[in-house]
Design an enzyme around this catalytic site. Structure first.
Site, short mmCIF file in Angstrom:
data_model
loop_
_atom_site.label_atom_id
_atom_site.label_comp_id
_atom_site.label_asym_id
_atom_site.label_seq_id
_atom_site.Cartn_x
_atom_site.Cartn_y
_atom_site.Cartn_z
N ASP A 16 6.10 1.94 -11.64
CA ASP A 16 7.15 0.98 -11.24
C ASP A 16 7.51 -0.06 -12.31
OD1 ASP A 16 6.75 2.43 -8.96
OD2 ASP A 16 6.35 0.74 -7.65
N ASP A 58 10.33 2.64 -7.34
CA ASP A 58 10.91 2.39 -6.03
C ASP A 58 12.38 2.77 -6.11
OD1 ASP A 58 8.57 1.44 -4.94
OD2 ASP A 58 9.26 -0.60 -4.64
N LYS A 102 10.08 6.99 -4.98
CA LYS A 102 9.35 6.80 -3.72
C LYS A 102 10.05 5.77 -2.85
CE LYS A 102 6.06 3.64 -6.03
NZ LYS A 102 6.30 2.37 -5.37
N CYS A 141 1.29 -1.46 -5.73
CA CYS A 141 1.59 -0.06 -5.99
C CYS A 141 0.56 0.61 -6.89
CB CYS A 141 2.99 0.08 -6.55
SG CYS A 141 4.25 -0.38 -5.33
#
Length: 200
Positions: A16, A58, A102, A141
Site C-alpha cells: 500500500d 487499496d 484489495k 495492512c
C-alpha cells in the site's frame, strides 16, 4: 553482516505505498515517505536477481464500508482510479510487478493483501516460499498481511526500515512488530541482505 541470501523461492511484497497513505494524503501515515528509499533499494535488489515483486493497493469504491460516511473508522481514501489511490511516483516499481488490488467492493474491507485476492495462488505459481515484506502501515495492512502470509505457510522476513506505523494508540507499531515476530516472521535490517544496493 549480509546474512540473508535471496534464492529462487523469494519474493518481495510491498504494501500500500499509495499517495493517500503518504504525508499530505487523505490518510497519511506519519513519516511514511521515509519508507520509499528502503523499499526502492529492496526492489532494485530483487529485480537485479530476477525475483518477483508484488505490490498491494487499496482500491476502494466511493461508498466503501471503511469510510466514516458509512460508519467506518477512516476518511475516504484510495478511491479507485483517483490520484490518491495511485502508487507514489517516487516508488520504483518494476514493470513486471504483480499488482494486487484489495477491498475493491463496497461492503467488504480488507487490511491484508491476501484477503479476497488470489495473491497466495499467484505466489505459489511462481514457486515462492518466502516473502520479504515492507510498506504501510505496520500496525494495519502490513500486520494483517503478515498474519495471513504465515497462515498460508509462507516464511516471512519483515524489514523494519521499510515500514511505518499509524500508532492510533501509542506503541501500536511496536506491538505489531512483536506480534509478527511471535508468529515466526524474522525481523531484519537492510544491511543483512547480501547484495543490497547503495542508498539512493
Amino acid at each position: 553482516m549480509n546474512s540473508i541470501q535471496l534464492t529462487r523461492d523469494d519474493a518481495l511484497l510491498v504494501i500500500d505505498m499509495q499517495v493517500d497513505f503518504l504525508p499530505g494524503g487523505k490518510l497519511g501515515v506519519p513519516k511514511g515517505d521515509e519508507v520509499i528509499t528502503p523499499v526502492n533499494r529492496l526492489m532494485r535488489l530483487f529485480a537485479s536477481q530476477g525475483l518477483p515483486v508484488a505490490a498491494s493497493r487499496d482500491w476502494h469504491p466511493e461508498n466503501h464500508c471503511s469510510f466514516t460516511a458509512r460508519g467506518g473508522p477512516w476518511p475516504p481514501h484510495c478511491v479507485a482510479d483517483t490520484a490518491g489511490a495511485a502508487f507514489s511516483t517516487l516508488l520504483a516499481l518494476p514493470g513486471d510487478a504483480l499488482i494486487v488490488s484489495k477491498a475493491d467492493t463496497a461492503d467488504t474491507d480488507a487490511y491484508s493483501a491476501f484477503n479476497g485476492t488470489d495473491l497466495a495462488d499467484q505466489l505459489r505459481q511462481r514457486g515462492v516460499r518466502r516473502l520479504v515484506v515492507g510498506g504501510l502501515a505496520t500496525d494495519y495492512c502490513v500486520l494483517n498481511t503478515v498474519v495471513d502470509a504465515r497462515e498460508h505457510g509462507f516464511e516471512v522476513i519483515i524489514v523494519r526500515e521499510a515500514m511505518r506505523a499509524v500508532d492510533v494508540a501509542p506503541g501500536d507499531g511496536e506491538r505489531a512488530l512483536a506480534r509478527m515476530a511471535a508468529l515466526g516472521a524474522r525481523p531484519a535490517g537492510l544491511d543483512e541482505f547480501a547484495g543490497i544496493p547503495a542508498n539512493a
